[in-house]
Design a protein around this motif. Structure first.
Motif, short mmCIF file in Angstrom:
data_model
loop_
_atom_site.label_atom_id
_atom_site.label_comp_id
_atom_site.label_asym_id
_atom_site.label_seq_id
_atom_site.Cartn_x
_atom_site.Cartn_y
_atom_site.Cartn_z
N HIS A 3 51.39 -8.52 53.03
CA HIS A 3 51.76 -10.38 52.17
C HIS A 3 51.32 -11.18 51.60
N THR A 4 51.73 -12.20 50.81
CA THR A 4 50.88 -12.48 50.37
C THR A 4 50.23 -13.99 51.14
N ALA A 5 51.39 -14.55 51.31
CA ALA A 5 51.67 -15.56 51.87
C ALA A 5 52.37 -15.77 53.40
N VAL A 6 52.19 -16.18 54.27
CA VAL A 6 53.19 -16.49 55.67
C VAL A 6 52.81 -17.25 56.72
N LEU B 57 44.85 -14.29 51.76
CA LEU B 57 46.44 -14.72 52.37
C LEU B 57 46.34 -16.06 52.69
N THR B 58 47.57 -16.46 51.54
CA THR B 58 48.28 -17.96 51.76
C THR B 58 48.95 -17.73 53.24
N THR B 59 48.43 -19.01 54.11
CA THR B 59 48.73 -19.52 55.46
C THR B 59 49.54 -21.17 55.74
N LEU B 60 50.87 -20.41 55.13
CA LEU B 60 51.60 -22.05 54.99
C LEU B 60 52.12 -23.10 56.15
N PRO B 61 51.91 -24.13 56.67
CA PRO B 61 51.92 -24.57 57.60
C PRO B 61 53.16 -24.30 58.50
N LEU B 62 53.14 -23.90 59.63
CA LEU B 62 55.02 -24.29 60.44
C LEU B 62 55.30 -25.27 60.42
#
Lengths: 184, 440
Positions: free
Chosen positions: B76-79, B171-176
């Protein structure tokens, strides 16, 4: 500066060791366990006990456990073999086979540890393959031991021919190894 | 991987295969013992040499000839934060590879399974050998994941290829988004169709009044009881329900507290980013328009007001790009806020710039709410007594600033998840119905 760099390297190595898998810990325990057994064997077979030599061997065994993928295990095995050659009178008893198997155990343990960092746990297929190979090497050793026992039992005529033939084979093997190991 | 692909400062040990210490050991011990055994007529040494001869001969006879290559790919490129993805390391030309091992660099914000990030795989003779490592990004942000080394071992562990560096993948980690819910209406819904009761009458569900029937009124709106009592047709009128605009302003100029995903501690910026994500998710799901401005970001850091599920991804993506500690002067007068929008400023209120922004926006007469994102454990987590005293003094100064902001008519609420803004939004709604003087 050199001191700080070496300290850093040691710290890094110890950090990596702290992550060692259970399998690696077991494998790395083989040289420190097998070395005293080998020394005890030589004493049983008539070699005098040398505290300094034993201390050196223990040191090399611990070094082999810490750095199995280095030259330390080579020095350990060579020192053990030299101890046998110099201190133990020629014998072809069961103990010779046991000594060979102890050297094989040290060699195999260091080989398996050299597959990767200490945290690596080898998969079942690789371990199974090496179990087979270990058995093969042990069987070959047993066959050679039986062969030498058989030859010793025969009353072969003394002469230069067997010696020259054996030397030629050993030198040929050394030359072949040198060419293959040094050529990339 | 070829040599030119290596990152700067990293040197390849060898481009191809090289003998392992195990093979060198087997070769030297076997040759030495065999020579001594023959030379001195010691057959027992020949027995000792035999296993080494077998290993050396087998290793040399099966020397690999093809050079492997290694490539990496992230599944994945973003999670989202703490979501796992898989790093696929593919070793090509692996027909003669018996075993491959991947060791990832240890990064505090990245967790791997197994925890040490070291995974091996046995080759089966096929040209491609895959080694998969499950990785999880523990903190929002953009980062390179999967950098490390790969090595392959040939048959009988006699030759090794590598270790070669492998490049990580972005990898982009989106804030939860944190948990958030609100039942309070937004003060000035002036959009089209939404869920907030507006100040005008129209189609809706909340009763506004009962009034005499006018031509054009719908028959279903007739209030029969009042009509019968008064002898004149009356209808019920309802308050129109409209959407609203929420402008989120995140202060990234100051980050206090320690962000440690493993220990479970959060910094002020963690709270700000996750709270902004929660607010954006909440209002976008209700059909409102949400915009974002990152205060202090060197890059543009602006997401215009819009609505929809895709817009949520845009907001979260921009939040993930937030870099702490940046200082970019922002003229509060240039912060464009459409009429009727509610401005929610998420800040620990530790910098003069954020205080100036808040007071200036308040003077413009905007509906403004400050969400205090200061972690409550900064004093407890101070390393030394001196730090503890310094933090107490700083917090006393901050308390004075908070008083000043409140006196300027700006409600301040500490972020506490669901219901954080209910009281202040109701207060804003009450105030919106009162006349007031505004400096423009």
């Amino acid at each position: 500066m050199t001191h700080s760099v070496s300290t850093l390297a040691v710290t890094r190595h110890l950090d990596r060791l702290s992550l060692a898998s259970r399998q690696q810990v077991l494998l790395r325990a083989v040289p420190p366990l097998a070395t005293p057994l080998f020394v005890w064997l030589t004493v049983v077979l008539g070699s005098p006990f040398h505290p300094l030599l034993t201390a050196l061997l223990v040191l090399l065994a611990v070094g082999s456990a810490l750095l199995p993928d280095s030259s330390v295990p080579l020095f350990l095995v060579l020192t053990l073999a030299a101890t046998w050659a110099l201190q133990v009178p020629q014998t072809l008893s069961w103990w010779t086979l046991v000594a060979a198997l102890l050297l094989l155990a040290i060699h195999l343990a260091c080989t398996l540890c050299g597959y990767g960092p200490p945290a690596l746990a080898l998969d079942r297929a690789t371990l199974s393959a090496w179990a087979t190979r270990g058995l093969l090497m042990a069987s070959a050793t047993a066959v050679v031991w039986l062969g030498t026992l058989l030859l010793a039992g025969l009353d072969l005529p003394a002469g230069p021919v067997p010696m020259v033939a054996g030397l030629a084979v050993a030198l040929g093997w050394t030359a072949y190894l040198g060419r293959r190991l040094l050529t990339r | 991987m070829s040599a030119p692909d290596l990152p700067p400062g990293v040197r390849a040990v060898s481009a191809g295969w090289r003998p392992t210490p195990a093979l060198v050991r087997a070769g030297l011990v076997s040759a030495g013992l065999a020579a001594v055994a023959v030379g001195f007529g010691r057959p027992d040494l020949l027995v000792l040499a035999t296993p080494f001869v077998v290993h050396a001969a087998a290793g040399l006879l099966r020397r690999p000839s093809t050079t492997p290559t290694a490539t990496t790919r992230l599944a994945h490129t973003a999670v989202r934060e703490r979501e796992a993805t898989t790093l696929h390391v593919r070793v090509g030309g692996a027909e003669q590879v018996e075993h491959a091992v991947v060791a990832l660099e240890r990064v505090p914000t990245v967790a791997a399974r197994p925890a040490a990030g070291v995974v091996g795989a046995a080759g089966d003779g096929s040209p491609d050998l895959g080694v998969d490592v499950v990785v999880s990004s523990l903190r929002w942000g953009h980062r390179i994941l999967g950098a490390g080394v790969v090595a392959a071992t040939g048959p009988w562990a006699a030759h090794v290829w590598g270790p070669h560096p492998v490049r990580g993948q972005p990898l982009t980690t989106l804030p939860l988004p944190g948990a958030y819910d609100s039942r309070a209406p937004v003060p000035h819904p002036i959009g089209l169709v939404g869920t907030h009761p507006a100040r005008v009458t129209g189609d809706g569900t909340e009763l506004a009044s009962v009034r005499p029937f006018h031509p054009g009124d719908r028959l279903r709106r007739i209030e029969w009881r009042t009509s019968l009592r008064s002898g004149e047709l009356h209808v019920t009128s309802t308050v129109a329900e409209q959407d609203s605009s929420i402008m989120l302003v995140v202060d990234c100029g100051t980050e206090v507290g320690t962000s440690d995903p493993v220990a479970g501690t959060v910094s002020s910026l963690d709270v700000s980013v996750r709270a902004a994500g929660a607010l954006a998710e909440h209002y976008l799901h209700r059909g409102d328009r949400v915009g974002l401005r990152v205060l202090g970001a060197v890059r543009r850091g602006v997401v215009p007001l819009s609505s929809g599920r895709r817009h949520l991804r845009r907001v979260l993506d921009e939040l993930a790009r937030t870099v702490p500690g940046q200082r970019q002067e922002l003229d509060p007068q240039r912060l464009r806020v459409p009429p009727g929008a509610v401005v929610i400023v998420l800040t620990p209120l530790l910098s003069d710039q954020s205080v100036l922004l808040v007071t200036t926006l308040a003077q413009r007469g905007l509906d403004l709410v400050v969400v205090d994102t200061m972690p409550d454990d900064v004093v407890a987590r101070a390393a030394t007594d001196r730090d503890r005293i310094a933090w107490r003094m700083r917090l006393l100064e901050r308390a004075a600033v908070l008083d000043r902001v409140r006196r300027a008519g700006v409600p301040v609420a500490a972020w506490s998840g669901p219901g954080t803004l209910d009281e202040v939004l109701r207060g804003l709604g009450r105030r919106a119905r009162q006349p007031r003087a505004v400096r423009r």
